[in-house]
Design a protein around this motif. Sequence first.
Motif, PDB file in Angstrom:
ATOM      1  N   HIS A   1     -53.871  22.542 -44.123  1.00  0.00           N
ATOM      2  CA  HIS A   1     -52.600  23.189 -44.417  1.00  0.00           C
ATOM      3  C   HIS A   1     -51.492  22.989 -43.747  1.00  0.00           C
ATOM      4  N   GLU A   2     -50.626  23.798 -43.762  1.00  0.00           N
ATOM      5  CA  GLU A   2     -49.273  23.977 -42.841  1.00  0.00           C
ATOM      6  C   GLU A   2     -49.011  25.310 -42.463  1.00  0.00           C
ATOM      7  N   TYR A   3     -48.637  25.580 -41.281  1.00  0.00           N
ATOM      8  CA  TYR A   3     -48.064  27.036 -40.862  1.00  0.00           C
ATOM      9  C   TYR A   3     -46.562  27.164 -40.841  1.00  0.00           C
ATOM     10  N   ARG A   4     -46.199  28.317 -40.995  1.00  0.00           N
ATOM     11  CA  ARG A   4     -44.699  28.703 -40.683  1.00  0.00           C
ATOM     12  C   ARG A   4     -44.437  28.870 -39.203  1.00  0.00           C
ATOM     13  N   PRO A   5     -43.732  28.091 -38.435  1.00  0.00           N
ATOM     14  CA  PRO A   5     -43.299  28.063 -37.048  1.00  0.00           C
ATOM     15  C   PRO A   5     -42.376  29.107 -36.623  1.00  0.00           C
ATOM     16  N   TYR A   6     -41.505  29.711 -37.643  1.00  0.00           N
ATOM     17  CA  TYR A   6     -40.241  30.675 -37.590  1.00  0.00           C
ATOM     18  C   TYR A   6     -40.814  32.098 -38.362  1.00  0.00           C
ATOM     19  N   ARG A   7     -41.161  32.789 -37.625  1.00  0.00           N
ATOM     20  CA  ARG A   7     -41.641  34.301 -37.969  1.00  0.00           C
ATOM     21  C   ARG A   7     -40.792  35.484 -37.743  1.00  0.00           C
ATOM     22  N   LYS A   8     -40.767  36.402 -38.690  1.00  0.00           N
ATOM     23  CA  LYS A   8     -39.776  37.491 -38.311  1.00  0.00           C
ATOM     24  C   LYS A   8     -40.304  38.173 -36.940  1.00  0.00           C
ATOM     25  N   ASP A   9     -41.717  38.187 -36.665  1.00  0.00           N
ATOM     26  CA  ASP A   9     -41.795  38.885 -35.427  1.00  0.00           C
ATOM     27  C   ASP A   9     -41.868  38.137 -34.091  1.00  0.00           C
ATOM     28  N   PHE A  10     -41.274  36.653 -34.279  1.00  0.00           N
ATOM     29  CA  PHE A  10     -40.989  36.078 -33.247  1.00  0.00           C
ATOM     30  C   PHE A  10     -39.736  36.267 -32.481  1.00  0.00           C
ATOM     31  N   THR A  11     -38.831  36.954 -33.365  1.00  0.00           N
ATOM     32  CA  THR A  11     -37.500  37.318 -33.197  1.00  0.00           C
ATOM     33  C   THR A  11     -37.465  38.295 -31.841  1.00  0.00           C
ATOM     34  N   GLN A  12     -38.702  39.105 -31.949  1.00  0.00           N
ATOM     35  CA  GLN A  12     -38.841  40.139 -30.644  1.00  0.00           C
ATOM     36  C   GLN A  12     -39.212  39.565 -29.538  1.00  0.00           C
ATOM     37  N   MET A  13     -39.731  38.146 -29.546  1.00  0.00           N
ATOM     38  CA  MET A  13     -40.246  37.822 -28.319  1.00  0.00           C
ATOM     39  C   MET A  13     -39.503  36.729 -27.493  1.00  0.00           C
ATOM     40  N   GLY A  14     -39.713  36.722 -26.081  1.00  0.00           N
ATOM     41  CA  GLY A  14     -38.529  35.760 -25.184  1.00  0.00           C
ATOM     42  C   GLY A  14     -37.380  36.696 -25.118  1.00  0.00           C
ATOM     43  N   SER A  15     -36.461  35.942 -24.622  1.00  0.00           N
ATOM     44  CA  SER A  15     -35.348  36.404 -24.289  1.00  0.00           C
ATOM     45  C   SER A  15     -34.317  36.493 -25.523  1.00  0.00           C
ATOM     46  N   PHE A  16     -34.437  35.612 -26.223  1.00  0.00           N
ATOM     47  CA  PHE A  16     -33.637  35.802 -27.629  1.00  0.00           C
ATOM     48  C   PHE A  16     -34.526  34.878 -28.944  1.00  0.00           C
ATOM     49  N   GLY A  17     -35.876  35.042 -28.834  1.00  0.00           N
ATOM     50  CA  GLY A  17     -36.799  34.647 -29.915  1.00  0.00           C
ATOM     51  C   GLY A  17     -37.344  33.385 -29.396  1.00  0.00           C
ATOM     52  N   ILE A  18     -38.429  33.129 -30.187  1.00  0.00           N
ATOM     53  CA  ILE A  18     -39.249  31.838 -29.815  1.00  0.00           C
ATOM     54  C   ILE A  18     -39.596  31.200 -31.017  1.00  0.00           C
ATOM     55  N   THR A  19     -40.080  30.105 -31.086  1.00  0.00           N
ATOM     56  CA  THR A  19     -40.655  29.388 -32.260  1.00  0.00           C
ATOM     57  C   THR A  19     -41.902  28.869 -31.765  1.00  0.00           C
ATOM     58  N   ALA A  20     -43.130  28.534 -32.812  1.00  0.00           N
ATOM     59  CA  ALA A  20     -44.444  27.984 -32.266  1.00  0.00           C
ATOM     60  C   ALA A  20     -44.159  26.688 -31.887  1.00  0.00           C
ATOM     61  N   ALA A  21     -45.175  26.381 -30.976  1.00  0.00           N
ATOM     62  CA  ALA A  21     -45.227  25.148 -30.268  1.00  0.00           C
ATOM     63  C   ALA A  21     -46.068  24.052 -30.729  1.00  0.00           C
ATOM     64  N   TYR A  22     -46.991  24.431 -31.399  1.00  0.00           N
ATOM     65  CA  TYR A  22     -48.123  23.706 -31.626  1.00  0.00           C
ATOM     66  C   TYR A  22     -48.123  22.636 -32.872  1.00  0.00           C
ATOM     67  N   ASP A  23     -48.347  21.592 -32.608  1.00  0.00           N
ATOM     68  CA  ASP A  23     -48.255  20.525 -33.961  1.00  0.00           C
ATOM     69  C   ASP A  23     -49.551  20.903 -34.801  1.00  0.00           C
ATOM     70  N   ALA A  24     -50.563  21.124 -34.056  1.00  0.00           N
ATOM     71  CA  ALA A  24     -51.804  21.484 -35.022  1.00  0.00           C
ATOM     72  C   ALA A  24     -52.740  22.574 -34.448  1.00  0.00           C
ATOM     73  N   MET A  25     -52.958  23.394 -35.309  1.00  0.00           N
ATOM     74  CA  MET A  25     -54.113  24.440 -34.723  1.00  0.00           C
ATOM     75  C   MET A  25     -55.273  24.176 -35.783  1.00  0.00           C
ATOM     76  N   PHE A  26     -56.344  24.713 -34.942  1.00  0.00           N
ATOM     77  CA  PHE A  26     -57.617  24.608 -35.777  1.00  0.00           C
ATOM     78  C   PHE A  26     -58.302  25.797 -35.851  1.00  0.00           C
ATOM     79  N   LEU A  27     -58.543  26.014 -37.307  1.00  0.00           N
ATOM     80  CA  LEU A  27     -59.346  27.194 -37.568  1.00  0.00           C
ATOM     81  C   LEU A  27     -60.803  27.081 -37.884  1.00  0.00           C
ATOM     82  N   TYR A  28     -61.854  27.374 -37.284  1.00  0.00           N
ATOM     83  CA  TYR A  28     -63.136  27.228 -37.470  1.00  0.00           C
ATOM     84  C   TYR A  28     -63.956  28.729 -37.244  1.00  0.00           C
TER      85      TYR A  28
END
Length: 511
Positions: free
Chosen positions: A198-225
Motif C-alpha cells: 500500500h501507500e499512505y498519506r503523509p499530509y493529514r488534516k490533524d498534522f496541521t495541529q502539530m509542531g509549530s506550523f504543522g508536520i508531515t510524516a517522515a517514514y519511507d515505509a511502515m510495517f503493519l503486522y
Amino acid sequence: MMIKKSFIICFLCCSALVFGQPNPQSKKITKTFFPDHEQIENVTPALQKKKGYTDYEELTSFLNKLVAQHPEKIKLSFIGESQKGKQIPMVRLTNPNSKEKIKVWMQGGLHGNESGSTESMLYLLYKILNDAQYNYLLDHIDLAIVPMANIDGYLKEDRYCANGLDLNRDQTKLMAPETTVLKNAFTSFNPEIALDFHEYRPYRKDFTQMGSFGITAAYDAMFLYSGNLNVPKNLRDLTKTLFVENAKKQLDKNDLRHHDYVSTGDYGGEIHFNQGSHNARSSATNFALNNTISTLFEIRGVGIGRTSFKRRINSSFLIAISYLETACNNIELVKSEIEKANKLANDAVVTSSKKIYKDSIKVIDLDANELIDMEVTIRDALQSKPKITRKRPKAYLINKEEEILIEKLKTLGATVETLNEKTELEVESYLISEYQRDAVKYEKMNLQTVETIVKKEKISFPMGTYKIPMNQRCANLIIEVLEPEAPNSFVSFGVLETSQEQKLPIYRLLN
C-alpha cells in the motif's frame, strides 16, 4: 496566531486536492528528505513516461511480454472481473524443479489511489525474471502476484472500488465482488506468506495541529503486522523478529526511514497514534488468521503525485526482496511453525484492548524543515490484552437457513460440513442481552454492537444443519466472524441482522 491560522487554511486547501493538483509537498522537503533513487531502472510502463501511471492496457501488455519472454517461469491467469468488467490478472512464478517450495502471495493496488504499489509489483516481476542475482529465488519459491487488485478504482485514482467500498475494510463482510474474487484466489493458492503493498498519506488534516506550523510524516515505509491475539503467538513472533527485522535492516542499508505502522485517531479531542492492528476486516490480520506469515506495507506516497516515485518503488522492492530472501533461507522453519500453529487450540479471544503509553516518533517539522522526535500517545495493538475470552469450541453449528453466512465462510477458506441426520447435541447458544444499531452506515452497513448471554442447552438439530469444525487452518478467522461480540464479526458488521432478546442461529459445540 494569525500566521499559523493562515498556514493551516492553506495547508488544508492543498491537502484537500489529493490527486496532485497542487502537490502539498514542497521541493525543499523533497530534496532534503526524499530524493529519488536513480538506481531504479525505467523498465515498467509508468517509469517509461513522465506523467500518469500504468493503465490497464499497459498492464496487460507488460505482463504478456514477460510471459512471452519467460514462458517456463511465469504463468498469467485471470481470477475474475472487476465490477466494470475488467479481467483481474494474477501471475504465478516459479522455476520448474523438484526442490521444496514455499508459497508467497503478494498483492498491490487494493486501494486505487496508491499507484506506487502496483508499479512496485511490476518492477519486482521484471527484476526477478531479468536480473540474474534474483533468479535463484524462484528455485525455492512459488510466487503469486495480483498487481492491480482494484482495477476500477485504480483507473480513476480513487481509493474505493466501483460500488464505493474500501476493499481493505471488506475482508470479513465480503460485500464487494473483487473481495470475493481475491479471497477465492488466495484460498486456492493457500500461501504460507502473504504480503499486501500500500501507500499512505503523509499530509493529514490533524498534522496541521502539530509542531509549530504543522508536520508531515517522515517514514519511507511502515510495517503493519497483526497484534490480534487469535493469531498464534509463534507466528506473530516469527513475523516480527525474522521477516520484519530483516526488511528493516535492508531499508537501513539504503538510508530509508521506517517504523511500525501508525495512524492518527481522535480520542476525546486528543490526537492519539494507533500502532499496529488487530482488525480482521483488513488484510494484514485477515491473512494472519489463516496461520500465515502476513504483513501489510505502507509506503509514503498518497496525495503527492509522482513525487519521489522511484524512491517509493525502491522501498517496496527492497522489502519484497528481503521477504523472499528470508523465506528462501527459512523454508523448514516457516513450515514447521505453521504446522505448530495449526495444532494449537487456545481459548478464543473475542475482544481485546490496546496498551496506551507515551513514546516518540520521527516527523518533519514544516516550519523548521527539520527531522524531529515528537512525543505522542500510542495505542498499541501489538501489545494487546484480552477482554472477553471463551473456550474454543470443537465446532460451530449454524442453522441450515443461513446460506449467506455459509457462502462467506467458504470464501474465507473454511471447510463446512452438514449433519446427515437429525441429531441432539449439547451446545452453547447466544442470546442478545444488549443491542445497539448504528444509524449512520459504515461501508454501506449498519454496524451492530451486542452483548450476549451464552447458555448451555440440549437442542435437536435437523438434518442439513451446517457444522464448521475447528480443526482446520483458518479456525482463528472463523472465531473472528462467528463470535458475535468480535468487532469484525458477521453480527458486528450487520451481515447477520439481530435484535434485543433474539437468539442467534449460531451455536458452539464444545464436546
